[in-house]
Design a protein around this motif. Structure first.
Motif, PDB file in Angstrom:
ATOM      1  N   ILE A  92       0.868  -1.177   0.000  1.00 19.97           N
ATOM      2  CA  ILE A  92       0.000   0.000   0.000  1.00 19.97           C
ATOM      3  C   ILE A  92       0.907   1.230   0.000  1.00 19.97           C
ATOM      4  O   ILE A  92       1.735   1.396   0.895  1.00 19.97           O
ATOM      5  CB  ILE A  92      -0.932   0.012   1.231  1.00 19.97           C
ATOM      6  CG1 ILE A  92      -1.794  -1.246   1.274  1.00 19.97           C
ATOM      7  CG2 ILE A  92      -1.808   1.275   1.206  1.00 19.97           C
ATOM      8  CD1 ILE A  92      -2.581  -1.411   2.564  1.00 19.97           C
ATOM      9  N   GLU A  96      -1.554   6.513   1.365  1.00 21.01           N
ATOM     10  CA  GLU A  96      -2.796   5.998   0.795  1.00 21.01           C
ATOM     11  C   GLU A  96      -3.374   4.934   1.719  1.00 21.01           C
ATOM     12  O   GLU A  96      -2.690   4.428   2.608  1.00 21.01           O
ATOM     13  CB  GLU A  96      -2.538   5.403  -0.589  1.00 21.01           C
ATOM     14  CG  GLU A  96      -2.069   6.448  -1.593  1.00 21.01           C
ATOM     15  CD  GLU A  96      -1.874   5.880  -2.987  1.00 21.01           C
ATOM     16  OE1 GLU A  96      -2.474   4.828  -3.307  1.00 21.01           O
ATOM     17  OE2 GLU A  96      -1.114   6.491  -3.749  1.00 21.01           O
ATOM     18  N   THR A  97      -4.640   4.601   1.498  1.00 23.87           N
ATOM     19  CA  THR A  97      -5.289   3.556   2.279  1.00 23.87           C
ATOM     20  C   THR A  97      -6.041   2.605   1.364  1.00 23.87           C
ATOM     21  O   THR A  97      -6.375   2.956   0.225  1.00 23.87           O
ATOM     22  CB  THR A  97      -6.300   4.147   3.294  1.00 23.87           C
ATOM     23  OG1 THR A  97      -7.307   4.866   2.580  1.00 23.87           O
ATOM     24  CG2 THR A  97      -5.618   5.051   4.312  1.00 23.87           C
ATOM     25  N   ARG A 133      -2.674   1.624   7.367  1.00 24.21           N
ATOM     26  CA  ARG A 133      -3.159   2.052   6.052  1.00 24.21           C
ATOM     27  C   ARG A 133      -4.394   1.276   5.605  1.00 24.21           C
ATOM     28  O   ARG A 133      -4.898   1.506   4.509  1.00 24.21           O
ATOM     29  CB  ARG A 133      -2.056   1.911   5.011  1.00 24.21           C
ATOM     30  CG  ARG A 133      -0.889   2.846   5.261  1.00 24.21           C
ATOM     31  CD  ARG A 133       0.199   2.696   4.223  1.00 24.21           C
ATOM     32  NE  ARG A 133       1.383   3.445   4.626  1.00 24.21           N
ATOM     33  CZ  ARG A 133       2.606   3.197   4.178  1.00 24.21           C
ATOM     34  NH1 ARG A 133       2.806   2.234   3.281  1.00 24.21           N
ATOM     35  NH2 ARG A 133       3.628   3.909   4.611  1.00 24.21           N
ATOM     36  N   ALA A 159      -0.381  11.591   5.084  1.00 24.32           N
ATOM     37  CA  ALA A 159      -1.154  12.413   4.144  1.00 24.32           C
ATOM     38  C   ALA A 159      -0.517  13.790   3.981  1.00 24.32           C
ATOM     39  O   ALA A 159      -0.415  14.302   2.855  1.00 24.32           O
ATOM     40  CB  ALA A 159      -2.594  12.541   4.627  1.00 24.32           C
ATOM     41  N   ALA A 162       2.664  13.406   1.912  1.00 23.19           N
ATOM     42  CA  ALA A 162       2.314  13.110   0.518  1.00 23.19           C
ATOM     43  C   ALA A 162       1.817  14.362  -0.204  1.00 23.19           C
ATOM     44  O   ALA A 162       2.200  14.620  -1.355  1.00 23.19           O
ATOM     45  CB  ALA A 162       1.269  12.001   0.456  1.00 23.19           C
TER      46      ALA A 162
END
Length: 168
Positions: A92, A96-97, A133, A159, A162
């Protein structure tokens, strides 16, 4: 196995190495079950190269400077399914999840969302193997061995990093 305790944004975080790889992590300080001589306190010098490397990588991760761990890992427990879930977690992307159901579908068993949740709970190396995640259906924050406030902190950290990287 040697445990090292780090201070982090999610509180004390313990990591175990065996001289060649990371074996386990734990939210908080490992208690009396571990011999005090085999546990280093926050700020102590690393015991060996692997210990030094994982401490450096964890500090960089918590500082928002590292998005992918490279330390060697060894997992000696878990069913074949649990190991498959743990491998999938490492795929992952940072920041992100995926949902439990998405992971189950990826593993070829769309009805196994609950089993994915159980595997997440049994993850022996949380944070480095990023069970945080994985979220519930619709992105709902459910179940996390370290507690939901820690999960939120980890997801917000990733987050934010990112987004900053995407916009720079």
């Amino acid at each position: 196995m040697r445990w090292t305790v780090l201070d982090s944004p999610i509180g004390e975080f313990s990591v175990a190495t065996d001289g060649t790889a990371v074996c386990a992590t734990h939210f908080g300080r490992i208690g009396s079950a571990v011999d005090a001589a085999a546990t280093s306190q926050p700020g102590a010098e690393p015991a060996d190269e692997v210990d030094a490397r994982v401490v450096a990588e964890l500090r960089a991760y918590f500082a928002g400077e590292l998005t992918e761990f490279t330390v060697p890992l060894v997992v000696r427990q878990g069913s074949e399914f649990e190991r498959a879930v743990w491998r999938e977690m490492t795929r992952i992307p940072y920041g992100e999840t995926l949902t439990y159901g998405e992971v189950a579908r990826t593993l070829g068993d769309p009805g196994a969302a609950r089993a994915v949740g159980v595997a997440c709970n049994r993850n022996p190396i949380p944070v480095i193997v990023p069970c945080h995640r994985i979220v519930g259906a619709g992105g709902k924050l459910v179940g996390f061995g370290g507690g939901l406030p820690r999960k939120v902190t980890l997801l917000e950290l990733e987050a934010g990093v990112a987004l900053r990287r995407a916009w720079s």
